[in-house]
Design an enzyme around this catalytic site. Structure first.
Site, PDB file in Angstrom:
ATOM      1  N   ARG A 162      31.755  -3.921  42.643  1.00 21.99           N
ATOM      2  CA  ARG A 162      30.550  -4.404  41.959  1.00 21.99           C
ATOM      3  C   ARG A 162      30.631  -4.053  40.466  1.00 21.99           C
ATOM      4  O   ARG A 162      30.790  -4.925  39.617  1.00 21.99           O
ATOM      5  CB  ARG A 162      29.294  -3.789  42.617  1.00 21.99           C
ATOM      6  CG  ARG A 162      28.011  -4.533  42.340  1.00 21.99           C
ATOM      7  CD  ARG A 162      27.410  -4.225  40.990  1.00 21.99           C
ATOM      8  NE  ARG A 162      27.232  -2.788  40.795  1.00 21.99           N
ATOM      9  CZ  ARG A 162      27.004  -2.236  39.623  1.00 21.99           C
ATOM     10  NH1 ARG A 162      26.928  -2.963  38.540  1.00 21.99           N
ATOM     11  NH2 ARG A 162      26.879  -0.923  39.526  1.00 21.99           N
ATOM     12  N   ASP A 163      30.584  -2.793  40.154  1.00 25.08           N
ATOM     13  CA  ASP A 163      30.585  -2.361  38.747  1.00 25.08           C
ATOM     14  C   ASP A 163      31.853  -2.851  38.043  1.00 25.08           C
ATOM     15  O   ASP A 163      31.824  -3.243  36.870  1.00 25.08           O
ATOM     16  CB  ASP A 163      30.504  -0.822  38.693  1.00 25.08           C
ATOM     17  CG  ASP A 163      29.895  -0.284  37.408  1.00 25.08           C
ATOM     18  OD1 ASP A 163      29.965  -0.976  36.386  1.00 25.08           O
ATOM     19  OD2 ASP A 163      29.370   0.840  37.420  1.00 25.08           O
TER      20      ASP A 163
ATOM     21  N   HIS B 143      30.994   7.550  33.237  1.00 25.47           N
ATOM     22  CA  HIS B 143      31.955   6.610  32.651  1.00 25.47           C
ATOM     23  C   HIS B 143      32.917   7.399  31.775  1.00 25.47           C
ATOM     24  O   HIS B 143      32.553   8.429  31.207  1.00 25.47           O
ATOM     25  CB  HIS B 143      31.228   5.527  31.851  1.00 25.47           C
ATOM     26  CG  HIS B 143      30.628   4.476  32.730  1.00 25.47           C
ATOM     27  ND1 HIS B 143      31.053   3.167  32.732  1.00 25.47           N
ATOM     28  CD2 HIS B 143      29.655   4.558  33.661  1.00 25.47           C
ATOM     29  CE1 HIS B 143      30.350   2.485  33.625  1.00 25.47           C
ATOM     30  NE2 HIS B 143      29.492   3.297  34.207  1.00 25.47           N
TER      31      HIS B 143
ATOM     32  N   CYS C  69      29.597  -1.890  31.413  1.00 21.52           N
ATOM     33  CA  CYS C  69      28.175  -2.190  31.381  1.00 21.52           C
ATOM     34  C   CYS C  69      28.050  -3.440  30.522  1.00 21.52           C
ATOM     35  O   CYS C  69      28.757  -3.573  29.520  1.00 21.52           O
ATOM     36  CB  CYS C  69      27.416  -1.013  30.754  1.00 21.52           C
ATOM     37  SG  CYS C  69      25.637  -1.252  30.715  1.00 21.52           S
TER      38      CYS C  69
ATOM     39  N   ASN D 223      34.171   3.167  34.585  1.00 21.68           N
ATOM     40  CA  ASN D 223      33.801   4.357  35.334  1.00 21.68           C
ATOM     41  C   ASN D 223      35.024   5.265  35.429  1.00 21.68           C
ATOM     42  O   ASN D 223      36.150   4.827  35.229  1.00 21.68           O
ATOM     43  CB  ASN D 223      33.415   3.965  36.766  1.00 21.68           C
ATOM     44  CG  ASN D 223      32.160   3.145  36.819  1.00 21.68           C
ATOM     45  OD1 ASN D 223      31.074   3.675  36.837  1.00 21.68           O
ATOM     46  ND2 ASN D 223      32.305   1.831  36.815  1.00 21.68           N
TER      47      ASN D 223
HETATM   48 ZN    ZN Z   1      28.631   2.424  35.899  1.00 23.54          ZN
END
Ligand code: ZN
Length: 314
Positions: free
Chosen positions: A19-20, A222, A253, A262
């Site tokens: 996802r991220d 992160h 982000c 991350n």
């Molecule tokens: Zn994140």
């Protein structure tokens, strides 16, 4: 000096790369490739996996295939599947999918909601004030809990905002308390643009653990300035036993542009195992998954252990 007895015997890791990570790639990864990578991750021993998001496809086209991905993945029962929910509309779509999902297990087990602790970052990210976001999430969380879903809330910019600078811990904890009262069983504190330092993290996590009672406290760092693992160590030392990370150091982000990944799950797992802290994850299998995503993306990634390989003592 940190002794083994000062550290937890094991921690919980949520892998957020699908996802991220995938949402921040400039190109859209084909659904079949996502499914293949997620299925690889699901067999590394990781017990928590964030698979996709129910954001509007025109906002994040990279994750427009959420329903297809959830229908196609083959994830063992003992791996909790989580999805990111931006708002009530996203929850409606997710719950509708949950109802019609066939097969032996639910399409997902947990939801993640998010907001930023700082006004400017929240406005740029979701075009709402923090209070508007909180009111929205106070509607989302009880409905998700009523559907039998575990609820996690991520508070972005908990350790600093790229637009506003310092974010007061008292404000972050006040937001966390509201989310916990609305039904979040877990609160993740995000250092969204890598501004945190270990001393700050140690003090904040100790306070959060003391103030949040039965709510699980998760650290989400992160590696924007290379301090991610130092911050993990500070969080561990303060008593944190739950972390989020991303294979290959993917992620970022949407705002500001250029925010980087991350902490890499394989770097996190390598450090923890070397210190005698269990994760349940097989590092070799994880590295194989990270190597696959590197091939799919066709570029080098930030992960160190992916380059150097695991530590071999004999
Ligand atoms: Zn994140």
């Amino acid at each position: 000096m940190l002794a083994e007895s000062d550290l937890p015997r094991a921690v919980r890791i949520r892998e957020v790369g699908p996802r991220d990570g995938f949402q921040n790639e400039p190109e859209i990864i084909p659904t079949s490739e996502k499914v293949r990578l997620i299925d690889l991750l699901a067999r590394t021993g990781v017990r928590r996996l964030e698979v996709t998001s129910f954001v509007r496809p025109d906002v994040i086209p990279q994750l427009a295939d959420a329903a297809e991905v959830l229908a196609a993945v083959d994830i063992p029962q003992d791996v909790a599947i989580s999805v990111l929910i931006p708002n009530e509309r996203g929850l409606d779509n997710a719950l509708a999918l949950l109802d019609r999902h066939p097969g032996p297990r639910r399409a997902f087990d947990e939801i993640n909601v998010f907001l930023s602790a700082s006004e400017t970052h929240n406005a740029k990210n979701v075009n709402r004030t923090v209070e508007e976001s909180l009111v929205g999430l106070e509607a989302v969380l009880p409905r998700a809990a009523a559907a039998g879903l575990r609820c996690e809330a991520v508070v972005a910019t908990s350790f600093g905002c790229p637009y506003e600078g310092r974010v007061e811990s008292a404000r972050v904890l006040e937001i966390a308390n509201r989310l916990a009262a609305a039904g979040a069983q877990e609160i993740a504190f995000g250092d969204t643009t890598g501004m945190a330092n270990p001393r700050q993290v140690g003090a904040f996590i100790a306070t959060a653990l003391a103030r949040l009672g039965g709510t699980e406290v998760t650290a989400h760092f992160h590696n924007t300035r290379g301090q991610g693992l130092a911050n993990v160590l500070a969080a561990l030392d303060a008593g944190c036993t739950s972390f989020e990370s991303s294979f290959g150091e993917l992620g970022g982000c949407p705002v500001p542009v250029g925010a980087t990944g991350n902490i890499a799950t394989e770097d996190l797992v390598s450090m923890l195992h070397e210190m005698g802290v269990g994760t349940g994850i097989d590092l070799d299998l994880l590295l194989a998954a990270a190597d696959e995503v590197r091939t799919v993306l066709g570029r080098s990634l930030g992960s160190h252990t992916l380059v150097a390989g695991p530590v071999r003592w004999s």
